[in-house]
Enzyme design. Sequence first.
Site, PDB file in Angstrom:
ATOM      1  N   TYR A  59      44.396  26.342  52.622  1.00  4.92           N
ATOM      2  CA  TYR A  59      45.457  26.538  51.617  1.00  4.92           C
ATOM      3  C   TYR A  59      46.587  25.525  51.849  1.00  4.92           C
ATOM      4  CZ  TYR A  59      49.561  28.821  49.504  1.00  4.92           C
ATOM      5  OH  TYR A  59      50.708  29.095  48.792  1.00  4.92           O
TER       6      TYR A  59
ATOM      7  N   SER B  88      54.004  24.556  48.285  1.00  6.41           N
ATOM      8  CA  SER B  88      54.330  25.597  49.272  1.00  6.41           C
ATOM      9  C   SER B  88      54.936  24.945  50.506  1.00  6.41           C
ATOM     10  CB  SER B  88      53.061  26.353  49.694  1.00  6.41           C
ATOM     11  OG  SER B  88      53.338  27.223  50.778  1.00  6.41           O
TER      12      SER B  88
HETATM   13  P1  NAP Z   1      50.040  35.956  43.130  1.00  7.93           P
HETATM   14  O1  NAP Z   1      51.061  37.049  43.081  1.00  7.93           O
HETATM   15  O2  NAP Z   1      48.793  36.180  43.883  1.00  7.93           O
HETATM   16  O3  NAP Z   1      49.719  35.501  41.634  1.00  7.93           O
HETATM   17  C1  NAP Z   1      48.830  34.450  41.436  1.00  7.93           C
HETATM   18  C2  NAP Z   1      48.710  34.165  39.966  1.00  7.93           C
HETATM   19  O4  NAP Z   1      47.854  33.038  39.794  1.00  7.93           O
HETATM   20  C3  NAP Z   1      48.108  35.303  39.184  1.00  7.93           C
HETATM   21  O5  NAP Z   1      48.759  35.390  37.934  1.00  7.93           O
HETATM   22  C4  NAP Z   1      46.655  34.893  39.006  1.00  7.93           C
HETATM   23  O6  NAP Z   1      46.027  35.383  37.839  1.00  7.93           O
HETATM   24  C5  NAP Z   1      46.810  33.403  38.892  1.00  7.93           C
HETATM   25  N1  NAP Z   1      45.581  32.686  39.238  1.00  7.93           N
HETATM   26  C6  NAP Z   1      44.947  32.633  40.430  1.00  7.93           C
HETATM   27  N2  NAP Z   1      43.871  31.851  40.343  1.00  7.93           N
HETATM   28  C7  NAP Z   1      43.810  31.409  39.059  1.00  7.93           C
HETATM   29  C8  NAP Z   1      42.929  30.584  38.349  1.00  7.93           C
HETATM   30  N3  NAP Z   1      41.837  30.038  38.940  1.00  7.93           N
HETATM   31  N4  NAP Z   1      43.173  30.348  37.041  1.00  7.93           N
HETATM   32  C9  NAP Z   1      44.256  30.885  36.426  1.00  7.93           C
HETATM   33  N5  NAP Z   1      45.139  31.668  37.056  1.00  7.93           N
HETATM   34  C10 NAP Z   1      44.904  31.931  38.360  1.00  7.93           C
HETATM   35  O7  NAP Z   1      50.669  34.638  43.770  1.00  7.93           O
HETATM   36  P2  NAP Z   1      52.176  34.110  43.846  1.00  7.93           P
HETATM   37  O8  NAP Z   1      52.704  34.446  45.178  1.00  7.93           O
HETATM   38  O9  NAP Z   1      52.926  34.471  42.645  1.00  7.93           O
HETATM   39  O10 NAP Z   1      51.872  32.549  43.864  1.00  7.93           O
HETATM   40  C11 NAP Z   1      52.132  31.701  42.763  1.00  7.93           C
HETATM   41  C12 NAP Z   1      52.129  30.263  43.283  1.00  7.93           C
HETATM   42  O11 NAP Z   1      53.139  30.138  44.287  1.00  7.93           O
HETATM   43  C13 NAP Z   1      50.828  29.861  43.951  1.00  7.93           C
HETATM   44  O12 NAP Z   1      50.532  28.516  43.652  1.00  7.93           O
HETATM   45  C14 NAP Z   1      51.121  30.014  45.421  1.00  7.93           C
HETATM   46  O13 NAP Z   1      50.328  29.197  46.222  1.00  7.93           O
HETATM   47  C15 NAP Z   1      52.580  29.589  45.460  1.00  7.93           C
HETATM   48  N6  NAP Z   1      53.315  30.058  46.640  1.00  7.93           N
HETATM   49  C16 NAP Z   1      53.514  31.390  46.879  1.00  7.93           C
HETATM   50  C17 NAP Z   1      54.221  31.768  48.010  1.00  7.93           C
HETATM   51  C18 NAP Z   1      54.490  33.208  48.350  1.00  7.93           C
HETATM   52  O14 NAP Z   1      54.944  33.500  49.467  1.00  7.93           O
HETATM   53  N7  NAP Z   1      54.250  34.148  47.441  1.00  7.93           N
HETATM   54  C19 NAP Z   1      54.699  30.803  48.892  1.00  7.93           C
HETATM   55  C20 NAP Z   1      54.462  29.475  48.608  1.00  7.93           C
HETATM   56  C21 NAP Z   1      53.775  29.101  47.472  1.00  7.93           C
HETATM   57  P3  NAP Z   1      45.510  36.914  37.733  1.00  7.93           P
HETATM   58  O15 NAP Z   1      46.754  37.767  37.658  1.00  7.93           O
HETATM   59  O16 NAP Z   1      44.772  36.992  36.461  1.00  7.93           O
HETATM   60  O17 NAP Z   1      44.714  37.170  38.939  1.00  7.93           O
END
Ligand code: NAP
Length: 249
Positions: free
Chosen positions: A158, A144
């Site tokens: 985080y 991130s």
């Molecule tokens: P999200 O919409 O909240 O989705 C998170 C996903 O991770 C979901 O599919 C969830 O599964 C899964 N997950 C969470 N904890 C888990 C665990 N312990 N074991 C297996 N699966 C797990 O988040 P996102 O925004 O797509 O984020 C994806 C990645 O990008 C993350 O690493 C996040 O830190 C990173 N990121 C996101 C952003 C942003 O602005 N969105 C920015 C920087 C980095 P369930 O569906 O079953 O709950």
Amino acid sequence: MTPQHILVTGGGRGIGAAVVRLLVQQGHRVCLNYRSDQRAASALVTELSEAGGDVFAVQADVAQEADVLRLYEAVDARWARLDGLVNNAGILRAQSKLVDMDAARITEVLATNVTGTLLCAREAVLRLSTSRGGHGGGIVNISSAAARLGSANEYIDYAASKGAVDTLTIGLAAEVASEGIRVNAVRPGVIYTDIHASGGEPGRVERVKSAVPMQRGGTAEEVANAVAWLLSDAASYTTGSFIDVSGGR
Ligand code: NAP
């Protein structure tokens, strides 16, 4: 193009789902891991399977070693081969200052974002390494921009976990480069997904986007494009590297 066999953790929703969709559209075989949202994972598998894609879903909590082993057993049983891992599963918790964080919350965030990433990478290396009978391959960790910015007043736990993801990317890349494995990371900025609701502010992207030089939030698809490139042969001399998909911030 030879289809690759790729595991995407947290692939049912958000950025992970966009990665799964793109990789399947490119003709790859994908195992989509999810933790609790079975409906989202099943809907994505149905959508992509009906379009001719080769994709299946496995429930597992990446923070639990037994679950990670079970996840990889499912991959072994289905394919007996692995070419890539996208370490995408990640969480954040309610926005707060450090003074209001307890150990349980910090531990939970680190367990998924750091321990989970390490465990999934370990199992991938055991299968990909040319010194262990594998064919080589790629690992892409989803870090991130928070690793660079620190997330003051929101979630420095985080941000610190993502700093660890950056560090392990550098170290593991050097550790396994001679074994045919490339390890890279993508650092998304503010992306339109449900993760911001986990922090207690579903509309966070709209609030912070004016601080982004490009003056907008990003899409999960824009992040997926960088992930797919790092996994592809086009990135064959790229390891230990980072792609910031963050609009210039
Ligand atoms: P999200 O919409 O909240 O989705 C998170 C996903 O991770 C979901 O599919 C969830 O599964 C899964 N997950 C969470 N904890 C888990 C665990 N312990 N074991 C297996 N699966 C797990 O988040 P996102 O925004 O797509 O984020 C994806 C990645 O990008 C993350 O690493 C996040 O830190 C990173 N990121 C996101 C952003 C942003 O602005 N969105 C920015 C920087 C980095 P369930 O569906 O079953 O709950």
